[in-house]
Design an enzyme around this catalytic site. Structure first.
Site, PDB file in Angstrom:
ATOM      1  N   GLY A  44      14.706  13.629  61.545  1.00 37.56           N
ATOM      2  CA  GLY A  44      13.328  13.416  61.682  1.00 37.56           C
ATOM      3  C   GLY A  44      12.569  14.253  62.732  1.00 37.56           C
ATOM      4  N   GLU A  54      10.005   7.185  60.716  1.00 36.98           N
ATOM      5  CA  GLU A  54      10.820   5.940  61.094  1.00 36.98           C
ATOM      6  C   GLU A  54      12.152   6.130  61.198  1.00 36.98           C
ATOM      7  OE1 GLU A  54       9.387   3.057  61.579  1.00 36.98           O
ATOM      8  OE2 GLU A  54       7.411   3.107  60.130  1.00 36.98           O
ATOM      9  N   CYS A 105      18.358  -0.343  61.386  1.00 36.86           N
ATOM     10  CA  CYS A 105      17.595   0.504  62.634  1.00 36.86           C
ATOM     11  C   CYS A 105      17.364  -0.798  63.507  1.00 36.86           C
ATOM     12  CB  CYS A 105      16.213   0.973  61.801  1.00 36.86           C
ATOM     13  SG  CYS A 105      15.483   0.028  61.075  1.00 36.86           S
TER      14      CYS A 105
HETATM   15  P1  NAD Z   1      19.645  10.821  57.812  1.00 37.46           P
HETATM   16  O1  NAD Z   1      18.908  11.254  58.724  1.00 37.46           O
HETATM   17  O2  NAD Z   1      21.067  11.303  57.685  1.00 37.46           O
HETATM   18  O3  NAD Z   1      19.222  10.691  56.197  1.00 37.46           O
HETATM   19  C1  NAD Z   1      18.131  10.219  55.960  1.00 37.46           C
HETATM   20  C2  NAD Z   1      17.427  10.964  54.620  1.00 37.46           C
HETATM   21  O4  NAD Z   1      17.116  12.361  55.064  1.00 37.46           O
HETATM   22  C3  NAD Z   1      18.490  11.371  53.507  1.00 37.46           C
HETATM   23  O5  NAD Z   1      17.864  10.863  52.252  1.00 37.46           O
HETATM   24  C4  NAD Z   1      18.866  12.597  53.590  1.00 37.46           C
HETATM   25  O6  NAD Z   1      19.308  12.971  52.230  1.00 37.46           O
HETATM   26  C5  NAD Z   1      17.477  13.415  54.020  1.00 37.46           C
HETATM   27  N1  NAD Z   1      17.925  14.558  54.855  1.00 37.46           N
HETATM   28  C6  NAD Z   1      18.891  14.923  55.495  1.00 37.46           C
HETATM   29  N2  NAD Z   1      18.664  16.302  55.922  1.00 37.46           N
HETATM   30  C7  NAD Z   1      17.356  16.497  55.861  1.00 37.46           C
HETATM   31  C8  NAD Z   1      16.518  17.572  56.072  1.00 37.46           C
HETATM   32  N3  NAD Z   1      16.784  18.769  56.893  1.00 37.46           N
HETATM   33  N4  NAD Z   1      15.175  17.477  55.477  1.00 37.46           N
HETATM   34  C9  NAD Z   1      14.769  16.552  55.054  1.00 37.46           C
HETATM   35  N5  NAD Z   1      15.633  15.507  54.551  1.00 37.46           N
HETATM   36  C10 NAD Z   1      16.777  15.331  54.867  1.00 37.46           C
HETATM   37  O7  NAD Z   1      19.737   9.074  57.943  1.00 37.46           O
HETATM   38  P2  NAD Z   1      21.035   8.098  57.295  1.00 37.46           P
HETATM   39  O8  NAD Z   1      22.103   8.283  57.846  1.00 37.46           O
HETATM   40  O9  NAD Z   1      20.795   7.871  55.809  1.00 37.46           O
HETATM   41  O10 NAD Z   1      20.328   6.718  57.720  1.00 37.46           O
HETATM   42  C11 NAD Z   1      20.686   6.207  59.125  1.00 37.46           C
HETATM   43  C12 NAD Z   1      19.369   6.488  60.010  1.00 37.46           C
HETATM   44  O11 NAD Z   1      18.099   6.012  59.652  1.00 37.46           O
HETATM   45  C13 NAD Z   1      19.521   5.525  61.403  1.00 37.46           C
HETATM   46  O12 NAD Z   1      19.424   6.586  62.544  1.00 37.46           O
HETATM   47  C14 NAD Z   1      18.480   4.530  61.240  1.00 37.46           C
HETATM   48  O13 NAD Z   1      18.149   3.921  62.647  1.00 37.46           O
HETATM   49  C15 NAD Z   1      17.486   5.167  60.548  1.00 37.46           C
HETATM   50  N6  NAD Z   1      16.561   4.214  60.080  1.00 37.46           N
HETATM   51  C16 NAD Z   1      15.262   3.845  60.616  1.00 37.46           C
HETATM   52  C17 NAD Z   1      14.463   2.895  60.055  1.00 37.46           C
HETATM   53  C18 NAD Z   1      13.059   2.902  60.604  1.00 37.46           C
HETATM   54  O14 NAD Z   1      12.496   2.233  60.112  1.00 37.46           O
HETATM   55  N7  NAD Z   1      12.836   3.150  61.978  1.00 37.46           N
HETATM   56  C19 NAD Z   1      14.924   2.339  58.954  1.00 37.46           C
HETATM   57  C20 NAD Z   1      16.092   2.666  58.418  1.00 37.46           C
HETATM   58  C21 NAD Z   1      17.032   3.374  58.911  1.00 37.46           C
END
Ligand code: NAD
Length: 494
Positions: free
Chosen positions: A248, A265, A299
């Site tokens: 993020g 998020e 999360c």
């Molecule tokens: P992740 O960050 O590994 O991946 C999330 C998404 O980002 C995936 O679709 C992935 O393909 C994409 N992605 C990866 N690298 C990218 C880049 N460089 N540019 C753009 N997109 C990219 O997360 P995850 O393992 O799928 O999910 C778990 C995380 O999500 C935890 O940290 C959790 O807390 C968080 N989360 C937060 C909320 C919230 O509302 N705050 C809700 C659900 C999950």
């Protein structure tokens, strides 16, 4: 909208169903049949037509050459009718969709169904909004003038979602994006494409039935390369990103660099504070589900438990007993509270966290095992775990997406609040107390610094009527209720 189909070879292509589902395809054939997913040849790109074939090709921009959006003009309450039809279609498919979430993500069936229900709820909310999204009339200092504030669509909302809520996060975003008049382009987690296919098919049918371009709800499956393209592309007017803080942070910079709008998020590191005056049985029940539910992969999962020293022993005794009764197993089996971790990598994280707890001077109070025998042989199963730590230990400063709850003690409420706020993340927090003075301190300016500040309920979960999201390294975004819809709009002042 999306009148020009991509001319280049696309990424985000599913030539076949993932191995995980292939092995369960026959067993759960009814689910896949109902949702229109075939054993082979599921196409992973939807821009009004389903397309894509062959293997996923890295470093190809799936967004290049697409005309992403021209806004479909339709009276706002009429948009609400379409959302109502989407809601009805989801209600019809609630059980198979919930089961698909359980199969693909690994959460238990009631949580899978609950996640689809959240999507249904936000569609109802958006239906209400379609009659209530008002602008303002502002007094003007100029004689004979008034000022108006209007809220217009921005164009295309890109949604990049995480694996742990493969349906609800898209639901929250798409419902608000559509009611405010935008089109949506979804890139789901690369490990939960079937949920995305099933949802997109349902939306496609509803849009066609209303003579609307089905590309209003477009989909491109794939991994990082697809996410990077979507993030960088100026035609993604709003980029709603749900995922880790690490990713993020990069996404936020790129979107800011092109002066787009982002909704971030990100990760949480959520704590429950237990005061000495609380209802301890109520607290124990809440903590168990908040820490163990979804196998610690929400999360909003409770990761830190901050307990007044005078009730620590009695609470921990109750929790150890309750943890001992938690059934770990197949998420589709009755009575199972804790399913598998989503990936093998998460099992390694679980082991690493426990090693670090010991190295940094903490102890494991219960759990701590990876399950590898019998029915667990081929899965990613671990035993939910309680540790005892000190608030200054590094290991509790980061989010680990596993069912490990770190417990610690405090003497005064100020100290507990300082511990709660002493991490980089700021998503959810909760206090258990019967004293109104404690409650008001907790929710006030010197209280919890999180976006979600609960009292006598756990940290996990969300109700769609409130704005959902967190501060600090959780990204600052807000989704779902309250005035979150405004983020999907261009504010105009006349
Ligand atoms: P992740 O960050 O590994 O991946 C999330 C998404 O980002 C995936 O679709 C992935 O393909 C994409 N992605 C990866 N690298 C990218 C880049 N460089 N540019 C753009 N997109 C990219 O997360 P995850 O393992 O799928 O999910 C778990 C995380 O999500 C935890 O940290 C959790 O807390 C968080 N989360 C937060 C909320 C919230 O509302 N705050 C809700 C659900 C999950």
């Amino acid at each position: 909208l999306l009148s020009q189909r991509p001319r280049v070879a696309r990424s985000g292509v599913l030539g076949r169903i993932s191995a995980r589902c292939l092995s369960t395809f026959d067993k759960h054939h009814d689910v896949f049949e109902t949702l229109g997913i075939q054993k082979t040849n599921n196409k992973g790109v939807f821009d009004g037509e389903w397309s894509g074939s062959g293997p996923i090709v890295p470093s190809i921009n799936p967004v290049n050459n697409q005309v992403i959006a021209e806004v479909v003009t339709m009276p706002i309450p009429k948009r609400g009718h379409v959302l109502l039809a989407m809601r009805d279609a989801l209600v019809k498919n609630l059980q198979p969709l919930g089961k698909l979430v359980a199969l693909e993500m690994g959460k238990i069936l009631p949580e899978g169904v609950g996640e689809v229900q959240e999507y249904i709820d936000i569609l109802e909310y958006a239906l209400g909004l379609s009659r209530m999204m008002q602008g303002a009339i502002i007094p003007s200092e100029r004689p004979g003038h008034i000022m108006l504030e209007t809220w217009n669509p921005l164009g295309t909302v890109g949604v990049i979602s995480a694996f742990n809520f493969p349906v609800a996060v898209y639901g929250w975003n798409s419902a608000l994006a559509l009611v405010t008049g935008n089109g949506v382009l979804w890139k789901p987690s690369p490990t939960t494409p079937l949920c995305a296919l099933a949802i997109t098919r349902i939306l496609e049918q509803t849009l066609r039935q209303h003579n609307l371009p089905p590309a209003l709800c477009s989909l491109v499956t794939g991994g990082t390369d697809v996410g990077v393209s979507l993030t960088a592309d100026k035609r993604t007017h709003v980029l709603s990103f749900t995922g880790s803080t690490q990713v993020g942070r990069e996404v936020g910079k790129v979107v800011q660099g092109r002066f787009g709008k982002s909704i971030l998020e990100l990760g949480g590191n959520n704590a429950i504070v237990v005061m000495d005056d609380c209802d301890i049985d109520l607290a124990a029940r809440a903590i168990l589900f908040a820490a163990v539910g979804t196998a610690g992969q929400r999360c909003t999962t409770t990761r830190r438990l901050i307990v007044h020293e005078s009730v620590y022993d009695s609470l921990i005794e109750r929790l150890i007993k309750a943890y001992g009764q938690v059934k770990v197993g197949d998420p589709l089996d009755d009575g199972v509270l804790c399913g598998p971790l989503h990936t093998e990598a998460a099992v390694s994280t679980y082991k690493q966290v426990l090693d670090s707890v010991i190295k940094q001077g903490g102890e494991v109070l219960c759990g701590g095992q990876v399950l590898t025998e019998g029915e667990f042989e081929h899965g990613n199963f671990v035993v939910p775990t309680l540790t005892k730590v000190r608030p200054d230990m590094d290991i509790i400063k980061n989010e680990a997406f596993v069912p490990i709850l770190h417990t610690m003690t405090f003497k005064t409420l100020d100290e507990a609040i300082a511990i709660n706020n002493g991490v980089a993340q700021g998503l959810s927090s909760s206090i258990f107390t019967t004293n109104p003075a404690n409650m008001f301190k907790w929710i006030g300016p010197k209280g919890s610094d999180c976006g979600i500040i609960n009292v006598n309920i756990p940290t996990n979960g969300a109700e769609i009527g409130g704005a959902f999201g967190g501060e600090k390294e959780t990204g600052g975004g807000r989704e779902s209720g309250s005035d979150s819809w405004k983020q999907y709009c261009r504010r105009g002042t006349w």
